[in-house]
Write an enzyme that holds these catalytic residues in place. Structure first.
Site, PDB file in Angstrom:
ATOM      1  N   ASN A  97     -31.967 -53.629 -49.832  1.00 48.39           N
ATOM      2  CA  ASN A  97     -31.543 -54.580 -49.936  1.00 48.39           C
ATOM      3  C   ASN A  97     -29.848 -54.906 -49.570  1.00 48.39           C
ATOM      4  OD1 ASN A  97     -30.090 -54.909 -52.611  1.00 48.39           O
ATOM      5  ND2 ASN A  97     -31.657 -53.560 -53.388  1.00 48.39           N
ATOM      6  N   SER A  98     -29.820 -56.457 -49.145  1.00 48.78           N
ATOM      7  CA  SER A  98     -28.730 -56.494 -49.001  1.00 48.78           C
ATOM      8  C   SER A  98     -27.402 -56.530 -50.355  1.00 48.78           C
ATOM      9  CB  SER A  98     -28.845 -57.720 -48.348  1.00 48.78           C
ATOM     10  OG  SER A  98     -29.721 -58.144 -47.413  1.00 48.78           O
TER      11      SER A  98
END
Ligand code: CTP
Length: 404
Positions: free
Chosen positions: A209-210
């Site tokens: 994920n970011s």
């Protein structure tokens, strides 16, 4: 020992947000501080001198050449425990960044010994202008605390980044800078999870994920500054973590679960800032998967990971538990409802929620968060750089003492 009555200079420059500075001066006076207002000529176009004198209970200082015998242009700065400029216009920020001192406020800033807090307020175009952006970066580099600005309706019909931070946020920033050196958290241990987990598919591929770990790193920095010992349980991070923290590596959600549960009981505060994957591939291929094996429509079966925060909240504990939530919902009411649901279902003491998307919320960008507490309906907010928001979050978790 913490000094309870501070000498604070509040600089007010020429912006419509100057009317909110009356509330700031009042809040600081009500806390028992000795507040000297320095207003620029432009500020007095927006708010009257008698109002500021009545609220601050002190004469308002304006002219560089008034009461020269008192050497006021340096005395105010030298004596102040902290200087706060709210609102700070683009012009004032440019002057301070370049050491210009065209007026009494500029001289005071140059002569000060204590920290400087600025609350910028201007139209979005001015805030985003490359000159302002680099002036702000320069100020931050020199340790100036920049609070806000927030986003929302501006003067006129426009709306966007540039609204002066709310009075509470500015007061919180003043508390945290003034007490930053006082190491009020000495003897406390703070556990912070950071970054985004990576769930392996094969030896080289993963589901990730970011999350960059930027907020966790800033929280750790503030806690260390206030004297706490800090352990960071880190998944994948894209920022430098403070070297004074103990860093424990936890690349996957399973690692994160194990390490957080092992460290939590040794901690006074546990902050789950990491983005933990809710699912992981049910099997991890021992060697790199080949297209010939995967075919054209491969499927990855997922299994659910443990909810670390919920487990930390459900078991018997003495630590203060802080959760984070990242939401993409636009609707304000739904945003608050979701945050409250997570606060309650995960048994947190505090839940910090922010909006994220492809272009906001991640990395070293300005952020804005909402904070909910167990047992109260009050919604607190904080906006600004991740460093200033981190200081207000930690202030909300453990307020710095303001009395001896
Ligand atoms: N969290 C956790 N373990 C998980 C998932 C999330 O400890 N397996 C924690 C996060 O670190 C964060 C909080 O739970 O502090 C909220 O995370 P978020 O992803 O917003 O919530 P979810 O539980 O995933 O809820 P939903 O899927 O409904 O958005």
């Amino acid at each position: 020992m913490t000094k309870s009555r501070l000498k604070i200079v509040v600089g007010i420059t020429g912006g419509i947000a100057a009317y909110k500075s009356v509330g700031l001066v009042r809040a600081l006076v009500l806390e028992g501080h000795d507040v000297d207002v320095i207003a620029t000529d432009a500020a007095l176009q927006f708010v009257g001198r008698p109002t500021l004198e009545a609220i601050s209970r002190n004469p308002v200082h304006v002219g560089l050449y008034d009461d020269v015998a008192e050497v006021r242009h340096v005395a105010l700065g030298q004596q102040a425990d902290v200087v706060v400029i709210a609102p700070a216009t683009a012009n004032t920020l440019a002057n301070i960044a370049h050491g210009n001192a065209p007026d009494l406020l500029g001289n005071t800033v140059l002569a000060r010994r204590g920290p400087l807090v600025v609350a910028p307020a201007m139209h979005t175009e001015m805030w985003e202008n490359p000159a302002t952006v680099s002036n702000i970066a320069l100020l931050r580099e020199r340790g100036v605390v920049v609070v806000g600005p927030g986003s929302g309706p501006l003067t006129g019909d426009d709306s966007g980044a540039g609204r002066m931070a709310e009075v509470d946020e500015i007061v919180a920033a003043v508390h945290s800078v003034v007490h930053a050196e006082e190491r009020d958290l000495a003897g406390k241990h703070i556990l912070i999870s950071a970054g985004g987990t990576r769930e392996p598919i094969d030896p080289v591929r993963f589901i990730g994920n970011s999350s960059s770990g930027a907020m966790a790193a800033e929280l750790a920095r503030v806690a260390l500054k206030r004297g706490a010992s800090v352990t960071i349980v880190a998944s994948h991070v894209e920022v430098e973590l403070p070297s004074a923290a103990t860093v424990v590596s936890a690349p996957t959600a399973v690692d994160m679960h194990r390490e957080m549960l092992a460290w939590a009981d040794k901690s006074d505060v546990v902050i789950m800032a990491a983005a933990v994957a809710d699912y992981r591939p049910s099997t991890v291929a021992p060697s790199k998967l080949k297209k010939a094996v995967w075919g054209s429509t491969p499927r990855i079966e997922l299994v659910q990971n443990a909810d670390v925060l919920r487990e930390l909240g459900s078991r018997q504990h003495d630590y203060t538990l802080v959760g984070f939530a990242a939401e993409t919902v636009e609707d304000d009411a739904e945003f608050v409802r979701e945050a409250r649901r997570k606060l309650e279902s995960k048994h947190c003491d505090i839940l910090v929620s922010n909006r994220v998307g492809a272009d906001r919320g991640f990395g070293d960008v300005a952020t804005s968060v909402m904070l909910l507490r167990k047992g109260t309906d009050i919604i607190e907010t904080s906006a600004g750089s991740k460093a200033s928001v981190a200081a207000s979050i930690l202030q909300a978790i453990i307020p710095v003492p303001t009395s001896p």
